[in-house]
Design a protein around this motif. Structure first.
Motif, PDB file in Angstrom:
ATOM      1  N   ILE A  77       6.742   1.919   8.387  1.00 17.38           N
ATOM      2  CA  ILE A  77       5.681   1.221   7.661  1.00 17.38           C
ATOM      3  C   ILE A  77       5.572   1.753   6.239  1.00 17.38           C
ATOM      4  CG2 ILE A  77       3.189   0.852   7.556  1.00 17.38           C
ATOM      5  CD1 ILE A  77       3.261   0.879  10.677  1.00 17.38           C
ATOM      6  N   MET A  78       5.637   3.073   6.086  1.00 10.70           N
ATOM      7  CA  MET A  78       5.511   3.686   4.768  1.00 10.70           C
ATOM      8  C   MET A  78       6.630   3.230   3.836  1.00 10.70           C
ATOM      9  SD  MET A  78       5.116   7.682   3.800  1.00 10.70           S
ATOM     10  CE  MET A  78       6.796   8.150   3.469  1.00 10.70           C
ATOM     11  N   GLU A  79       7.857   3.104   4.364  1.00 14.49           N
ATOM     12  CA  GLU A  79       8.996   2.692   3.555  1.00 14.49           C
ATOM     13  C   GLU A  79       9.057   1.179   3.365  1.00 14.49           C
ATOM     14  OE1 GLU A  79      12.337   4.441   5.562  1.00 14.49           O
ATOM     15  OE2 GLU A  79      11.933   6.422   4.714  1.00 14.49           O
ATOM     16  N   GLY A  80       8.204   0.441   4.047  1.00 14.23           N
ATOM     17  CA  GLY A  80       8.161  -1.009   3.891  1.00 14.23           C
ATOM     18  C   GLY A  80       9.324  -1.723   4.553  1.00 14.23           C
ATOM     19  N   LYS A  81       9.927  -1.105   5.552  1.00 14.63           N
ATOM     20  CA  LYS A  81      11.055  -1.732   6.245  1.00 14.63           C
ATOM     21  C   LYS A  81      10.555  -2.760   7.249  1.00 14.63           C
ATOM     22  CE  LYS A  81      14.233   2.145   5.858  1.00 14.63           C
ATOM     23  NZ  LYS A  81      15.026   3.112   6.603  1.00 14.63           N
ATOM     24  N   LYS A  82      11.374  -3.776   7.463  1.00 10.56           N
ATOM     25  CA  LYS A  82      11.032  -4.824   8.414  1.00 10.56           C
ATOM     26  C   LYS A  82      11.351  -4.362   9.832  1.00 10.56           C
ATOM     27  CE  LYS A  82      11.882  -8.606   5.249  1.00 10.56           C
ATOM     28  NZ  LYS A  82      12.661  -9.819   4.988  1.00 10.56           N
ATOM     29  N   LYS A  83      10.765  -5.065  10.800  1.00 14.17           N
ATOM     30  CA  LYS A  83      11.051  -4.783  12.201  1.00 14.17           C
ATOM     31  C   LYS A  83      12.437  -5.327  12.525  1.00 14.17           C
ATOM     32  CE  LYS A  83       6.218  -5.153  13.479  1.00 14.17           C
ATOM     33  NZ  LYS A  83       5.218  -5.925  14.237  1.00 14.17           N
ATOM     34  N   THR A  84      13.162  -4.605  13.374  1.00 11.54           N
ATOM     35  CA  THR A  84      14.498  -5.043  13.759  1.00 11.54           C
ATOM     36  C   THR A  84      14.397  -6.202  14.753  1.00 11.54           C
ATOM     37  OG1 THR A  84      14.603  -3.492  15.614  1.00 11.54           O
ATOM     38  CG2 THR A  84      15.406  -2.697  13.466  1.00 11.54           C
ATOM     39  N   PRO A  85      15.460  -6.985  14.900  1.00 13.71           N
ATOM     40  CA  PRO A  85      15.435  -8.059  15.895  1.00 13.71           C
ATOM     41  C   PRO A  85      15.193  -7.529  17.312  1.00 13.71           C
ATOM     42  CG  PRO A  85      17.266  -8.374  14.391  1.00 13.71           C
ATOM     43  CD  PRO A  85      16.659  -7.046  14.060  1.00 13.71           C
ATOM     44  N   LYS A  86      15.734  -6.357  17.612  1.00  8.60           N
ATOM     45  CA  LYS A  86      15.501  -5.763  18.934  1.00  8.60           C
ATOM     46  C   LYS A  86      14.027  -5.434  19.118  1.00  8.60           C
ATOM     47  CE  LYS A  86      17.026  -2.113  22.036  1.00  8.60           C
ATOM     48  NZ  LYS A  86      17.894  -0.969  22.239  1.00  8.60           N
ATOM     49  N   ARG A  87      13.390  -4.961  18.075  1.00  6.30           N
ATOM     50  CA  ARG A  87      11.967  -4.635  18.124  1.00  6.30           C
ATOM     51  C   ARG A  87      11.146  -5.904  18.332  1.00  6.30           C
ATOM     52  NH1 ARG A  87       7.964  -1.222  15.815  1.00  6.30           N
ATOM     53  NH2 ARG A  87       6.012  -2.253  16.314  1.00  6.30           N
ATOM     54  N   LEU A  88      11.469  -6.971  17.618  1.00  2.67           N
ATOM     55  CA  LEU A  88      10.752  -8.229  17.767  1.00  2.67           C
ATOM     56  C   LEU A  88      10.904  -8.792  19.181  1.00  2.67           C
ATOM     57  CD1 LEU A  88      11.613  -9.836  14.324  1.00  2.67           C
ATOM     58  CD2 LEU A  88       9.429  -8.843  15.027  1.00  2.67           C
ATOM     59  N   VAL A 136       0.863  -1.164   0.000  1.00  3.80           N
ATOM     60  CA  VAL A 136       0.000   0.000   0.000  1.00  3.80           C
ATOM     61  C   VAL A 136       0.901   1.215   0.000  1.00  3.80           C
ATOM     62  CG1 VAL A 136      -1.788   1.232   1.262  1.00  3.80           C
ATOM     63  CG2 VAL A 136      -1.724  -1.256   1.320  1.00  3.80           C
ATOM     64  N   THR A 137       0.645   2.124  -0.902  1.00  4.92           N
ATOM     65  CA  THR A 137       1.454   3.332  -0.937  1.00  4.92           C
ATOM     66  C   THR A 137       0.680   4.468  -0.293  1.00  4.92           C
ATOM     67  OG1 THR A 137       0.614   3.849  -3.144  1.00  4.92           O
ATOM     68  CG2 THR A 137       2.704   2.648  -3.012  1.00  4.92           C
ATOM     69  N   TYR A 138       1.403   5.277   0.428  1.00  3.29           N
ATOM     70  CA  TYR A 138       0.816   6.405   1.143  1.00  3.29           C
ATOM     71  C   TYR A 138       1.423   7.690   0.603  1.00  3.29           C
ATOM     72  CZ  TYR A 138      -0.503   2.751   4.436  1.00  3.29           C
ATOM     73  OH  TYR A 138      -1.010   1.620   5.009  1.00  3.29           O
ATOM     74  N   ALA A 139       0.623   8.736   0.588  1.00  2.00           N
ATOM     75  CA  ALA A 139       1.101  10.029   0.114  1.00  2.00           C
ATOM     76  C   ALA A 139       2.042  10.668   1.128  1.00  2.00           C
ATOM     77  CB  ALA A 139      -0.075  10.957  -0.158  1.00  2.00           C
ATOM     78  N   TYR A 152       8.441  11.532  23.487  1.00  2.00           N
ATOM     79  CA  TYR A 152       8.676  10.098  23.328  1.00  2.00           C
ATOM     80  C   TYR A 152       7.586   9.450  22.472  1.00  2.00           C
ATOM     81  CZ  TYR A 152       9.164   5.175  24.808  1.00  2.00           C
ATOM     82  OH  TYR A 152       9.309   3.822  24.845  1.00  2.00           O
ATOM     83  N   GLU A 153       6.333   9.638  22.838  1.00  2.00           N
ATOM     84  CA  GLU A 153       5.242   9.014  22.089  1.00  2.00           C
ATOM     85  C   GLU A 153       5.097   9.615  20.695  1.00  2.00           C
ATOM     86  OE1 GLU A 153       0.440   8.258  22.263  1.00  2.00           O
ATOM     87  OE2 GLU A 153       1.480   8.794  24.108  1.00  2.00           O
ATOM     88  N   ALA A 154       5.193  10.936  20.598  1.00  2.00           N
ATOM     89  CA  ALA A 154       5.034  11.590  19.297  1.00  2.00           C
ATOM     90  C   ALA A 154       6.131  11.157  18.325  1.00  2.00           C
ATOM     91  CB  ALA A 154       5.043  13.106  19.465  1.00  2.00           C
ATOM     92  N   ALA A 155       7.379  11.101  18.798  1.00  2.00           N
ATOM     93  CA  ALA A 155       8.489  10.687  17.940  1.00  2.00           C
ATOM     94  C   ALA A 155       8.367   9.207  17.582  1.00  2.00           C
ATOM     95  CB  ALA A 155       9.821  10.966  18.628  1.00  2.00           C
ATOM     96  N   TYR A 156       7.932   8.378  18.534  1.00  2.00           N
ATOM     97  CA  TYR A 156       7.742   6.955  18.242  1.00  2.00           C
ATOM     98  C   TYR A 156       6.725   6.770  17.123  1.00  2.00           C
ATOM     99  CZ  TYR A 156       6.401   2.111  18.477  1.00  2.00           C
ATOM    100  OH  TYR A 156       6.128   0.814  18.132  1.00  2.00           O
ATOM    101  N   LYS A 157       5.593   7.478  17.217  1.00  2.00           N
ATOM    102  CA  LYS A 157       4.568   7.378  16.177  1.00  2.00           C
ATOM    103  C   LYS A 157       5.137   7.789  14.821  1.00  2.00           C
ATOM    104  CE  LYS A 157       0.983   9.396  18.551  1.00  2.00           C
ATOM    105  NZ  LYS A 157      -0.368   9.973  18.678  1.00  2.00           N
ATOM    106  N   TYR A 158       5.903   8.870  14.798  1.00  2.00           N
ATOM    107  CA  TYR A 158       6.496   9.332  13.545  1.00  2.00           C
ATOM    108  C   TYR A 158       7.411   8.264  12.950  1.00  2.00           C
ATOM    109  CZ  TYR A 158       9.731  11.643  10.404  1.00  2.00           C
ATOM    110  OH  TYR A 158      10.515  11.954   9.326  1.00  2.00           O
ATOM    111  N   PHE A 159       8.339   7.737  13.758  1.00  2.00           N
ATOM    112  CA  PHE A 159       9.301   6.765  13.236  1.00  2.00           C
ATOM    113  C   PHE A 159       8.616   5.451  12.838  1.00  2.00           C
ATOM    114  CE2 PHE A 159      12.371   9.396  15.714  1.00  2.00           C
ATOM    115  CZ  PHE A 159      13.093   9.829  14.622  1.00  2.00           C
ATOM    116  N   GLU A 160       7.579   5.047  13.562  1.00  2.00           N
ATOM    117  CA  GLU A 160       6.857   3.826  13.221  1.00  2.00           C
ATOM    118  C   GLU A 160       6.104   4.007  11.899  1.00  2.00           C
ATOM    119  OE1 GLU A 160       5.510  -0.124  13.667  1.00  2.00           O
ATOM    120  OE2 GLU A 160       7.225   0.987  14.403  1.00  2.00           O
ATOM    121  N   LYS A 161       5.480   5.164  11.714  1.00  2.00           N
ATOM    122  CA  LYS A 161       4.760   5.424  10.473  1.00  2.00           C
ATOM    123  C   LYS A 161       5.722   5.486   9.277  1.00  2.00           C
ATOM    124  CE  LYS A 161       0.728   7.738  12.331  1.00  2.00           C
ATOM    125  NZ  LYS A 161      -0.259   8.779  12.039  1.00  2.00           N
ATOM    126  N   VAL A 162       6.874   6.089   9.472  1.00  2.00           N
ATOM    127  CA  VAL A 162       7.865   6.160   8.395  1.00  2.00           C
ATOM    128  C   VAL A 162       8.372   4.756   8.058  1.00  2.00           C
ATOM    129  CG1 VAL A 162      10.183   6.980   7.808  1.00  2.00           C
ATOM    130  CG2 VAL A 162       8.533   8.545   8.816  1.00  2.00           C
TER     131      VAL A 162
END
Length: 174
Positions: free
Chosen positions: A138-149, A51-54, A126-136
Motif C-alpha cells: 500500500i505504501m509503495e502504491g502497487k496494485k493487487k496481483t491477479p492471484k490476490r484478486l 497519501v504518503t506515509y513516513a 504468517y499474520e505478522a509477515a502478511y501485515k508487513y507485506f500488505e502495508k509495504v
C-alpha cells in the motif's frame, strides 16, 4: 555563473516561469536557441490523491485495530516474499522479526520449514509477515496481483488462518 549546457539556460520571453525542459527545445546547435511550447498535457483524471506515509507502520489496514485482519495471500506466497526480502543487501532477519511484532526466531524457522499453501497458517509469523507485506504494498502504491484478486473473490472474508490438513482424523474400519 554560466550554465553547464545550453539546455540549462533560462530563456527570456518564456512567460517568466522557471526553466522547464519539457517546454523548451533547442532549434539548432548555434547560440540561437528558440523556445518552443510543448504539447498540451492531458487533464489529470479524478483519482484520489496519493497519501504518503513516513513508514510502513503508519499504513492502516482494514480490521487491524479490531485484531480481525483479512488475509488473502497463502503461506507459500508469504514464504516466497520473505525469501526475496532476505536477498536484499544489508537485510537482517532478527531485526525484521522484531519490527513486525517480536516474532520468535524458532517460530519463524518452523513457518519457513512448513510446506503447502496453508502449511504454517496457525503460526504467528504468517499474520505478522502478511501485515508487513500488505502495508509495504500500500505504501509503495502497487496494485493487487491477479492471484490476490482471485483470492479475494474466492475468500470474501479472508483465508481461514488454520492448516486444515493437520486436523484431519482418519478412522480405519475393522
Amino acid at each position: 555563473m554560466a550554465p553547464k549546457r545550453k539546455s540549462d539556460e533560462f530563456f527570456e520571453g518564456d512567460d517568466g516561469d522557471e526553466y522547464n525542459p519539457k517546454r523548451v527545445a533547442l532549434a539548432d546547435k548555434d547560440d540561437n536557441a528558440v523556445p518552443v511550447a510543448a504539447p498540451a498535457k492531458k487533464k489529470a483524471s479524478k483519482k484520489a490523491e496519493k497519501v504518503t506515509y513516513a513508514s510502513w507502520r503508519d499504513v492502516p489496514i482494514e480490521g487491524e485495530d479490531e485484531g480481525d485482519i483479512q488475509i488473502y495471500d497463502d503461506c507459500n506466497d508469504i514464504r516466497r516474499k520473505i525469501r526475496a526480502l532476505q536477498k536484499t543487501p544489508g537485510f537482517k532477519i532478527t531485526h525484521w522479526l522484531s519490527d513486525i511484532g517480536g516474532i520468535n526466531s524458532n517460530s519463524f524457522g518452523r513457518f519457513m520449514k512448513a510446506t503447502g499453501p496453508m502449511g504454517g497458517a496457525e503460526n504467528g509469523t504468517y499474520e505478522a509477515a502478511y501485515k508487513y507485506f500488505e502495508k509495504v504494498r500500500i505504501m509503495e502504491g502497487k496494485k493487487k496481483t491477479p492471484k490476490r484478486l482471485e483470492a479475494e473473490s474466492e475468500h470474501p472474508g479472508g483465508r481461514d488462518p488454520r492448516d486444515s490438513r493437520r486436523k484431519v482424523w482418519v478412522f480405519a474400519g475393522r
